[in-house]
Scaffold this motif. Structure first.
Motif, PDB file in Angstrom:
ATOM      1  N   ARG A 141      -3.033   0.431  13.641  1.00 26.19           N
ATOM      2  CA  ARG A 141      -2.339   1.472  12.885  1.00 26.19           C
ATOM      3  C   ARG A 141      -2.716   2.888  13.336  1.00 26.19           C
ATOM      4  NH1 ARG A 141       0.086  -0.365   8.030  1.00 26.19           N
ATOM      5  NH2 ARG A 141      -0.591  -2.449   7.346  1.00 26.19           N
ATOM      6  N   SER A 171      -1.291   7.811  14.610  1.00 23.15           N
ATOM      7  CA  SER A 171      -1.268   7.649  13.152  1.00 23.15           C
ATOM      8  C   SER A 171      -2.672   7.413  12.606  1.00 23.15           C
ATOM      9  CB  SER A 171      -0.356   6.485  12.762  1.00 23.15           C
ATOM     10  OG  SER A 171      -0.705   5.315  13.508  1.00 23.15           O
ATOM     11  N   PHE A 183       4.158  11.372   6.711  1.00 25.96           N
ATOM     12  CA  PHE A 183       2.999  11.273   5.818  1.00 25.96           C
ATOM     13  C   PHE A 183       3.284  10.152   4.823  1.00 25.96           C
ATOM     14  CE2 PHE A 183       3.675  15.594   7.180  1.00 25.96           C
ATOM     15  CZ  PHE A 183       2.428  16.022   7.612  1.00 25.96           C
ATOM     16  N   THR A 184       2.329   9.244   4.639  1.00 24.93           N
ATOM     17  CA  THR A 184       2.484   8.162   3.674  1.00 24.93           C
ATOM     18  C   THR A 184       1.238   8.068   2.817  1.00 24.93           C
ATOM     19  OG1 THR A 184       1.646   6.528   5.271  1.00 24.93           O
ATOM     20  CG2 THR A 184       4.036   6.863   5.170  1.00 24.93           C
ATOM     21  N   PHE A 185       1.444   7.684   1.548  1.00 24.89           N
ATOM     22  CA  PHE A 185       0.325   7.609   0.609  1.00 24.89           C
ATOM     23  C   PHE A 185       0.448   6.350  -0.237  1.00 24.89           C
ATOM     24  CE2 PHE A 185       1.512  12.028   1.308  1.00 24.89           C
ATOM     25  CZ  PHE A 185       0.327  12.566   1.774  1.00 24.89           C
ATOM     26  N   ARG A 208       0.811  -1.221   0.000  1.00 21.15           N
ATOM     27  CA  ARG A 208       0.000   0.000   0.000  1.00 21.15           C
ATOM     28  C   ARG A 208       0.841   1.265   0.000  1.00 21.15           C
ATOM     29  NH1 ARG A 208      -2.799   1.787   4.937  1.00 21.15           N
ATOM     30  NH2 ARG A 208      -1.185   2.382   6.414  1.00 21.15           N
ATOM     31  N   ASP A 209       2.162   1.133   0.140  1.00 23.79           N
ATOM     32  CA  ASP A 209       3.050   2.295   0.217  1.00 23.79           C
ATOM     33  C   ASP A 209       3.524   2.699  -1.168  1.00 23.79           C
ATOM     34  OD1 ASP A 209       2.985   2.420   3.046  1.00 23.79           O
ATOM     35  OD2 ASP A 209       4.457   0.796   3.153  1.00 23.79           O
ATOM     36  N   GLY A 240       6.160   8.613   0.572  1.00 24.80           N
ATOM     37  CA  GLY A 240       6.174   8.982   1.979  1.00 24.80           C
ATOM     38  C   GLY A 240       7.098  10.153   2.248  1.00 24.80           C
ATOM     39  N   ARG A 298      -1.919   6.942   7.816  1.00 20.78           N
ATOM     40  CA  ARG A 298      -1.341   7.761   6.755  1.00 20.78           C
ATOM     41  C   ARG A 298      -0.603   8.991   7.288  1.00 20.78           C
ATOM     42  NH1 ARG A 298      -0.540   4.450   2.741  1.00 20.78           N
ATOM     43  NH2 ARG A 298      -2.430   3.487   1.909  1.00 20.78           N
TER      44      ARG A 298
END
Length: 365
Positions: free
Chosen positions: A309, A336, A363-365, A41-42, A45, A340
């Motif tokens: 998470r 978190s 931050f992760t997308f 899913r990453d 970031g 995300r």
């Protein structure tokens, strides 16, 4: 931070360990190979910023210097015949208390932008580290006769050294193995303030800050990971593979040399989503200045409980393998939402007046 080669706030709370269990975002801090250890899913970031501060004053040097300055200033205002026996003895006691005292301050700042992918995971990073080492050395000649603040052999020295790294991490997985490299432009800074104990003034250290020495160079980090099982990982990291040295400015006719030396760490970790346990071992000692015997080496362990998470609780322990530090306990919290956005807060404490704090946003997308 405070003994760490440089840890993110998550690993800071887990005893400083992360060579095997750090996130792909934290790869530049621990192990370049971690950049390839991401989830499906990453895709992108950011870690910005990461900041930490550590203080170690096991000899209570700061307060002892303050006490001596107060008494020394009293002596300076008096004629030799006006100095009482009581004040003379108090001056000698406060001076002798400084002998072989040592204190350190370390600060870290960094940011990372990561693009993980199956072809070649890439992280752009910049990170800075600053170490301040203060020491005091008392000459026995100053402990006899009438105190003379204007003619003392005892000294107080402040040494500062730091690096600013800008580079890229390149990592790729090969089955159960991942390998990473981090070539980086490295800027070195150092400053030397060495003064008679009778004339020492911490404000003067700030005034001579323009006398610092700087140099630019290239360096390289290397790392690898091995996943023997679905939940277990072994990691190895070699930081600053090329030894660098930078001579300080001249003070009292002498200099010192700031050191950036190779540092090797072996780590192992276990993770099953909601629970992570990890351990790192420094394979060699870490030094800062050639003229100082101050060095650190740690065995670090840490755990993390992860609630869906959304929130994390972390704790750790650092065992010192040298005589220059006591063991350290660490703890921290992570928030978190949706997995995300992340905010991490961490702290450490050692019985020998070692304190540290760290924080970061991710931050992760």
């Amino acid at each position: 931070m405070s003994g760490n080669a440089q840890a993110d706030a998550r690993g800071f709370a887990m005893g400083g360990a992360g060579v095997a269990t750090g996130s792909y975002l934290a790869a530049p801090m621990y192990n370049p190979a971690l950049a390839a250890e991401y989830e499906d899913r990453d895709n992108f970031g950011m870690l910005l910023p990461m900041a930490g501060l550590g203080v170690h004053d096991g000899d209570d040097l700061y307060n002892k210097v303050e006490d001596f300055e107060d008494i020394n200033n009293q002596i300076k205002r008096l004629e030799p015949g006006e100095i009482t026996d009581e004040l003379r003895d108090e001056w000698r006691r406060s001076l002798k208390a400084l002998d072989n005292g040592r204190a350190t301050i370390e600060g870290d700042l960094g940011l990372v932008i990561a693009i993980p992918n199956r072809y070649m995971s890439i992280n752009f990073f910049t990170k800075g580290n600053l170490t301040l080492l203060a020491t005091a050395n008392v000459d026995d000649d100053d402990l006899t006769g009438t105190p003379d603040p204007d003619d003392m052999k005892s000294t107080v020295q402040g040494l500062a050294g730091g690096t600013m790294d800008i580079g890229f991490t390149f990592a790729k997985s090969f089955g159960k193995w991942s390998v990473g490299l981090a070539p980086k432009f490295q800027r070195l800074y150092t400053l030397n303030y060495h003064e008679s104990a009778g004339d020492f003034d911490d404000d003067e250290f700030k005034k001579i800050s323009d006398d610092y020495v700087e140099d630019s160079t290239f360096n390289l980090d290397f790392g690898m990971t091995y996943n023997p099982g679905e939940r277990t990982r072994i990691g190895f990291a070699a930081k600053n593979l090329f030894k660098r040295e930078l001579e300080t400015n001249v003070q009292r006719g002498g200099t010192d040399t700031y050191l950036v030396e190779p540092h090797y760490t072996l780590g192992v970790g276990y993770s099953r989503g909601w629970f992570t346990a990890t351990m790192d071992a420094d394979l060699n000692k870490r030094r800062h200045f050639a003229g100082s015997d101050y060095e650190t080496q740690f065995l670090s362990v840490g755990t993390e409980l992860n609630a869906f998470r959304w929130a994390q609780i972390r704790a750790g322990y650092r065992h010192s393998m040298t005589d220059y530090s006591e063991d350290v306990i660490t703890a921290g919290l992570g928030f978190s939402p949706f997995g995300r956005f992340g905010l991490d807060l961490s702290a450490q404490y050692g019985s020998d007046s070692r304190y540290g704090v760290a924080t970061q946003l991710s931050f992760t997308f």
